[in-house]
Design a protein around this motif. Sequence first.
Motif, PDB file in Angstrom:
ATOM      1  N   ILE A 196      14.430 -31.414  13.650  1.00 17.77           N
ATOM      2  CA  ILE A 196      13.193 -31.836  14.299  1.00 17.77           C
ATOM      3  C   ILE A 196      13.131 -33.358  14.368  1.00 17.77           C
ATOM      4  N   SER A 197      13.513 -34.017  13.275  1.00 22.51           N
ATOM      5  CA  SER A 197      13.505 -35.474  13.233  1.00 22.51           C
ATOM      6  C   SER A 197      14.426 -36.065  14.294  1.00 22.51           C
ATOM      7  N   PHE A 198      15.607 -35.469  14.451  1.00 20.05           N
ATOM      8  CA  PHE A 198      16.549 -35.967  15.452  1.00 20.05           C
ATOM      9  C   PHE A 198      16.012 -35.694  16.859  1.00 20.05           C
ATOM     10  N   ALA A 199      15.404 -34.525  17.058  1.00 20.59           N
ATOM     11  CA  ALA A 199      14.822 -34.195  18.364  1.00 20.59           C
ATOM     12  C   ALA A 199      13.707 -35.181  18.721  1.00 20.59           C
ATOM     13  N   GLU A 200      12.909 -35.583  17.726  1.00 23.36           N
ATOM     14  CA  GLU A 200      11.846 -36.562  17.968  1.00 23.36           C
ATOM     15  C   GLU A 200      12.436 -37.890  18.461  1.00 23.36           C
ATOM     16  N   LYS A 201      13.556 -38.307  17.870  1.00 23.55           N
ATOM     17  CA  LYS A 201      14.202 -39.553  18.294  1.00 23.55           C
ATOM     18  C   LYS A 201      14.667 -39.460  19.743  1.00 23.55           C
ATOM     19  N   LEU A 202      15.231 -38.313  20.102  1.00 23.26           N
ATOM     20  CA  LEU A 202      15.696 -38.133  21.475  1.00 23.26           C
ATOM     21  C   LEU A 202      14.527 -38.076  22.455  1.00 23.26           C
ATOM     22  N   LEU A 203      13.446 -37.417  22.068  1.00 22.94           N
ATOM     23  CA  LEU A 203      12.256 -37.357  22.918  1.00 22.94           C
ATOM     24  C   LEU A 203      11.671 -38.755  23.126  1.00 22.94           C
ATOM     25  N   LYS A 204      11.747 -39.572  22.089  1.00 21.39           N
ATOM     26  CA  LYS A 204      11.175 -40.912  22.138  1.00 21.39           C
ATOM     27  C   LYS A 204      12.032 -41.881  22.952  1.00 21.39           C
ATOM     28  N   SER A 205      13.360 -41.735  22.892  1.00 24.23           N
ATOM     29  CA  SER A 205      14.235 -42.786  23.433  1.00 24.23           C
ATOM     30  C   SER A 205      15.069 -42.360  24.647  1.00 24.23           C
ATOM     31  N   THR A 206      14.956 -41.093  25.080  1.00 20.22           N
ATOM     32  CA  THR A 206      15.750 -40.640  26.225  1.00 20.22           C
ATOM     33  C   THR A 206      14.887 -39.851  27.194  1.00 20.22           C
ATOM     34  N   ASP A 207      15.462 -39.572  28.354  1.00 21.78           N
ATOM     35  CA  ASP A 207      14.804 -38.722  29.355  1.00 21.78           C
ATOM     36  C   ASP A 207      15.518 -37.380  29.500  1.00 21.78           C
ATOM     37  N   TYR A 208      16.245 -36.975  28.465  1.00 17.15           N
ATOM     38  CA  TYR A 208      16.955 -35.704  28.517  1.00 17.15           C
ATOM     39  C   TYR A 208      15.972 -34.551  28.639  1.00 17.15           C
ATOM     40  N   ASN A 209      16.400 -33.470  29.312  1.00 15.19           N
ATOM     41  CA  ASN A 209      15.562 -32.285  29.368  1.00 15.19           C
ATOM     42  C   ASN A 209      15.621 -31.543  28.033  1.00 15.19           C
ATOM     43  N   LEU A 210      14.738 -30.579  27.860  1.00 12.27           N
ATOM     44  CA  LEU A 210      14.614 -29.893  26.567  1.00 12.27           C
ATOM     45  C   LEU A 210      15.870 -29.118  26.195  1.00 12.27           C
ATOM     46  N   SER A 211      16.561 -28.581  27.190  1.00 13.97           N
ATOM     47  CA  SER A 211      17.783 -27.823  26.895  1.00 13.97           C
ATOM     48  C   SER A 211      18.840 -28.724  26.267  1.00 13.97           C
ATOM     49  N   LYS A 212      18.989 -29.932  26.803  1.00 13.80           N
ATOM     50  CA  LYS A 212      19.984 -30.858  26.265  1.00 13.80           C
ATOM     51  C   LYS A 212      19.567 -31.355  24.894  1.00 13.80           C
TER      52      LYS A 212
END
Length: 265
Positions: A196-212
């Motif tokens: 979850i912590s890593f997913a939060e970082k990706l949500l915060k710093s990238t525009d990747y879709n949820l699947s990626k």
Amino acid sequence: MFGAELKSCIRVTYQKDYFNGNHTHPYYELVYYYKGNGNVSILDKPYAFSSGTYSVSRPETYHCEEGVKGTDLIYISFTINNTELENGIYDDDGTIGKLMFECYKELQEKKPMFQLILNNLTEQIIIQYMRANLRPKNQPEDSFTYIMNYIDINATQNLSVKEIAKNIGYNYNYFRELFFEKRGVSLKDYLIEKKISFAEKLLKSTDYNLSKIASMSGFSSASHLCSLFKKQTGITPQEYKTTVQESYKAEEKYLPPEFNKNVKN
């Protein structure tokens, strides 16, 4: 062993203070600092580098770097199989620095079969990284440190608790009890927190879709990520991303007028 393949190797000596803005690469990147000092930010986490240290950034991971005039470095990009390296700054006893220079020298000379030699040198670099940062399990006085290093490095892999226990040579039931005794939480819950912590970082710093994001964070699917994310945080991943973006906008609103003059491009 790791199926390593070197993609590039470049040496740079900066003639003035420098700043490389936020960017990503499709491969692992390892930067070895022979001289100089400065700072690296990987997924918004700051690290300081100095002579004899090296940074590691994982594929598709946003990072930026700034350093002083005279900074001398070599960086390589590569792919690997069957293992993962962790983002961060690491100290070196000179071993990895020598291997990095051998990569650079080999690429300059381009002797017959140089690509095989480069891949072999990259494997050696990975092995030295693993040796320095993972303690062998035949050292019982610090065996749990070894366990935690392994778990943290592989937390975003889609591995079950049984697979982790097998990989580090422990009985499944004993391992579950040992982890709970040491950490006060089940390994399953610990892994969810890390993912979850890593997913939060990706949500915060990238525009990747949820699947990626789900795939990169070690979840089996986007729906699996959404379910556990909401259970853990109380909001959905999209709601989290919206909240972060609104926070950034609020901060930008109150920046002093002279701020933009001082931002390095």
